[in-house]
Design a protein around this motif. Structure first.
Motif, PDB file in Angstrom:
ATOM      1  N   CYS A 147       8.109  -7.782-158.455  1.00  0.00           N
ATOM      2  CA  CYS A 147       7.426  -8.631-159.441  1.00  0.00           C
ATOM      3  C   CYS A 147       6.911  -7.785-160.606  1.00  0.00           C
ATOM      4  CB  CYS A 147       6.293  -9.381-158.765  1.00  0.00           C
ATOM      5  SG  CYS A 147       5.445 -10.534-159.858  1.00  0.00           S
ATOM      6  N   SER A 148       6.301  -6.644-160.305  1.00  0.00           N
ATOM      7  CA  SER A 148       5.745  -5.799-161.372  1.00  0.00           C
ATOM      8  C   SER A 148       6.841  -5.222-162.264  1.00  0.00           C
ATOM      9  CB  SER A 148       4.900  -4.671-160.778  1.00  0.00           C
ATOM     10  OG  SER A 148       5.711  -3.716-160.129  1.00  0.00           O
ATOM     11  N   GLN A 149       8.055  -5.073-161.709  1.00  0.00           N
ATOM     12  CA  GLN A 149       9.179  -4.556-162.492  1.00  0.00           C
ATOM     13  C   GLN A 149       9.968  -5.682-163.162  1.00  0.00           C
ATOM     14  OE1 GLN A 149      11.437  -2.251-159.655  1.00  0.00           O
ATOM     15  NE2 GLN A 149       9.978  -0.562-159.688  1.00  0.00           N
ATOM     16  N   GLY A 150       9.531  -6.919-162.958  1.00  0.00           N
ATOM     17  CA  GLY A 150      10.222  -8.059-163.547  1.00  0.00           C
ATOM     18  C   GLY A 150      11.594  -8.311-162.944  1.00  0.00           C
ATOM     19  N   LYS A 151      11.826  -7.842-161.723  1.00  0.00           N
ATOM     20  CA  LYS A 151      13.124  -8.015-161.068  1.00  0.00           C
ATOM     21  C   LYS A 151      13.129  -9.245-160.166  1.00  0.00           C
ATOM     22  CE  LYS A 151      14.365  -3.141-161.057  1.00  0.00           C
ATOM     23  NZ  LYS A 151      14.692  -1.993-160.222  1.00  0.00           N
ATOM     24  N   ARG A 152      14.311  -9.762-159.924  1.00  0.00           N
ATOM     25  CA  ARG A 152      14.467 -10.913-159.038  1.00  0.00           C
ATOM     26  C   ARG A 152      14.450 -10.469-157.581  1.00  0.00           C
ATOM     27  NH1 ARG A 152      18.872 -15.050-161.457  1.00  0.00           N
ATOM     28  NH2 ARG A 152      18.015 -15.152-163.547  1.00  0.00           N
ATOM     29  N   VAL A 153      14.036 -11.373-156.720  1.00  0.00           N
ATOM     30  CA  VAL A 153      14.134 -11.136-155.279  1.00  0.00           C
ATOM     31  C   VAL A 153      15.578 -11.415-154.886  1.00  0.00           C
ATOM     32  CG1 VAL A 153      13.396 -11.910-152.996  1.00  0.00           C
ATOM     33  CG2 VAL A 153      11.737 -11.754-154.866  1.00  0.00           C
ATOM     34  N   ARG A 154      16.210 -10.430-154.251  1.00  0.00           N
ATOM     35  CA  ARG A 154      17.596 -10.584-153.828  1.00  0.00           C
ATOM     36  C   ARG A 154      17.670 -10.469-152.315  1.00  0.00           C
ATOM     37  NH1 ARG A 154      21.623  -7.338-157.538  1.00  0.00           N
ATOM     38  NH2 ARG A 154      22.476  -9.318-158.166  1.00  0.00           N
ATOM     39  N   LEU A 155      18.197 -11.521-151.703  1.00  0.00           N
ATOM     40  CA  LEU A 155      18.414 -11.529-150.268  1.00  0.00           C
ATOM     41  C   LEU A 155      19.900 -11.414-150.003  1.00  0.00           C
ATOM     42  CD1 LEU A 155      16.018 -14.437-149.274  1.00  0.00           C
ATOM     43  CD2 LEU A 155      15.529 -11.993-149.280  1.00  0.00           C
ATOM     44  N   ASP A 156      20.255 -10.720-148.932  1.00  0.00           N
ATOM     45  CA  ASP A 156      21.649 -10.530-148.566  1.00  0.00           C
ATOM     46  C   ASP A 156      21.859 -11.085-147.171  1.00  0.00           C
ATOM     47  OD1 ASP A 156      24.298  -9.602-148.532  1.00  0.00           O
ATOM     48  OD2 ASP A 156      23.701  -7.667-147.696  1.00  0.00           O
ATOM     49  N   GLY A 157      22.798 -12.014-147.038  1.00  0.00           N
ATOM     50  CA  GLY A 157      23.189 -12.536-145.734  1.00  0.00           C
ATOM     51  C   GLY A 157      24.511 -11.914-145.339  1.00  0.00           C
ATOM     52  N   ASP A 158      24.621 -11.464-144.094  1.00  0.00           N
ATOM     53  CA  ASP A 158      25.802 -10.722-143.678  1.00  0.00           C
ATOM     54  C   ASP A 158      26.049 -10.932-142.192  1.00  0.00           C
ATOM     55  OD1 ASP A 158      27.915  -8.939-143.764  1.00  0.00           O
ATOM     56  OD2 ASP A 158      26.659  -7.155-143.820  1.00  0.00           O
ATOM     57  N   LEU A 159      27.303 -10.895-141.793  1.00  0.00           N
ATOM     58  CA  LEU A 159      27.654 -10.806-140.382  1.00  0.00           C
ATOM     59  C   LEU A 159      27.978  -9.352-140.087  1.00  0.00           C
ATOM     60  CD1 LEU A 159      29.947 -13.918-139.844  1.00  0.00           C
ATOM     61  CD2 LEU A 159      27.629 -13.574-139.001  1.00  0.00           C
ATOM     62  N   THR A 160      27.390  -8.822-139.036  1.00  0.00           N
ATOM     63  CA  THR A 160      27.598  -7.422-138.699  1.00  0.00           C
ATOM     64  C   THR A 160      27.762  -7.271-137.200  1.00  0.00           C
ATOM     65  OG1 THR A 160      26.754  -5.185-139.034  1.00  0.00           O
ATOM     66  CG2 THR A 160      25.130  -6.870-138.508  1.00  0.00           C
ATOM     67  N   GLY A 161      28.456  -6.235-136.793  1.00  0.00           N
ATOM     68  CA  GLY A 161      28.635  -5.964-135.375  1.00  0.00           C
ATOM     69  C   GLY A 161      27.484  -5.156-134.816  1.00  0.00           C
ATOM     70  N   LEU A 162      27.029  -5.530-133.629  1.00  0.00           N
ATOM     71  CA  LEU A 162      25.995  -4.777-132.915  1.00  0.00           C
ATOM     72  C   LEU A 162      26.611  -4.275-131.616  1.00  0.00           C
ATOM     73  CD1 LEU A 162      22.914  -7.128-133.371  1.00  0.00           C
ATOM     74  CD2 LEU A 162      23.484  -5.093-134.676  1.00  0.00           C
ATOM     75  N   PRO A 163      27.036  -3.014-131.572  1.00  0.00           N
ATOM     76  CA  PRO A 163      27.722  -2.513-130.382  1.00  0.00           C
ATOM     77  C   PRO A 163      26.780  -2.309-129.201  1.00  0.00           C
ATOM     78  CG  PRO A 163      27.494  -0.768-132.009  1.00  0.00           C
ATOM     79  CD  PRO A 163      26.961  -2.023-132.644  1.00  0.00           C
ATOM     80  N   VAL A 164      27.337  -2.438-128.003  1.00  0.00           N
ATOM     81  CA  VAL A 164      26.642  -2.115-126.755  1.00  0.00           C
ATOM     82  C   VAL A 164      27.531  -1.140-125.991  1.00  0.00           C
ATOM     83  CG1 VAL A 164      25.434  -4.327-126.658  1.00  0.00           C
ATOM     84  CG2 VAL A 164      27.604  -4.076-125.465  1.00  0.00           C
ATOM     85  N   SER A 165      27.019  -0.554-124.942  1.00  0.00           N
ATOM     86  CA  SER A 165      27.776   0.402-124.142  1.00  0.00           C
ATOM     87  C   SER A 165      29.027  -0.254-123.556  1.00  0.00           C
ATOM     88  CB  SER A 165      26.900   0.934-123.010  1.00  0.00           C
ATOM     89  OG  SER A 165      27.683   1.632-122.071  1.00  0.00           O
ATOM     90  N   ASN A 166      30.160   0.458-123.576  1.00  0.00           N
ATOM     91  CA  ASN A 166      31.402  -0.072-123.014  1.00  0.00           C
ATOM     92  C   ASN A 166      31.304  -0.339-121.521  1.00  0.00           C
ATOM     93  OD1 ASN A 166      32.643  -0.019-125.481  1.00  0.00           O
ATOM     94  ND2 ASN A 166      33.706   1.904-125.137  1.00  0.00           N
ATOM     95  N   THR A 167      30.360   0.305-120.845  1.00  0.00           N
ATOM     96  CA  THR A 167      30.212   0.126-119.400  1.00  0.00           C
ATOM     97  C   THR A 167      29.081  -0.839-119.052  1.00  0.00           C
ATOM     98  OG1 THR A 167      28.755   2.042-119.290  1.00  0.00           O
ATOM     99  CG2 THR A 167      31.118   2.434-118.938  1.00  0.00           C
ATOM    100  N   SER A 168      28.469  -1.432-120.055  1.00  0.00           N
ATOM    101  CA  SER A 168      27.319  -2.297-119.826  1.00  0.00           C
ATOM    102  C   SER A 168      27.689  -3.524-119.001  1.00  0.00           C
ATOM    103  CB  SER A 168      26.720  -2.756-121.157  1.00  0.00           C
ATOM    104  OG  SER A 168      25.688  -3.682-120.915  1.00  0.00           O
ATOM    105  N   GLN A 169      26.816  -3.874-118.083  1.00  0.00           N
ATOM    106  CA  GLN A 169      26.971  -5.075-117.265  1.00  0.00           C
ATOM    107  C   GLN A 169      25.877  -6.102-117.570  1.00  0.00           C
ATOM    108  OE1 GLN A 169      29.575  -5.415-114.950  1.00  0.00           O
ATOM    109  NE2 GLN A 169      30.270  -3.550-115.951  1.00  0.00           N
TER     110      GLN A 169
END
Length: 91
Positions: free
Chosen positions: A29-51
């Protein structure tokens, strides 16, 4: 963990996070800039051996085939930190 304990953890995390978000919004706000939100799909890896991760599947994550989840992420473009994650939801 009970749902009440989960709610308490979420409340503490929100109390810790909000001052950072508020400060970044004030900077924008003090810099006169717009609020920018980013929506994204991303991968969240888990251990290959996880049960313990139900419904995890193999897919492309970080230029590899890995076991994990796809998550919908919303973040705030931050002048100080680059990106502040506001929410994450498994997709």
């Amino acid at each position: 963990m009970t749902w009440e304990e989960v709610k308490q953890i979420v409340q503490v995390l929100e109390q810790v996070s909000y001052p950072y978000i508020d400060t970044e919004l004030q900077v924008l706000c003090s810099q006169g800039k717009r609020v920018r939100l980013d929506g994204d799909l991303t991968g969240l890896p888990v251990s290959n051996t996880s049960q313990t991760y139900p419904h995890a599947a193999f897919g492309h994550m970080d230029d590899e085939i890995r076991l994990g989840y796809q998550a919908g992420v919303v973040s705030l473009e931050s002048p100080t930190y680059g990106r502040l994650w506001l929410s994450v939801a498994h997709h």
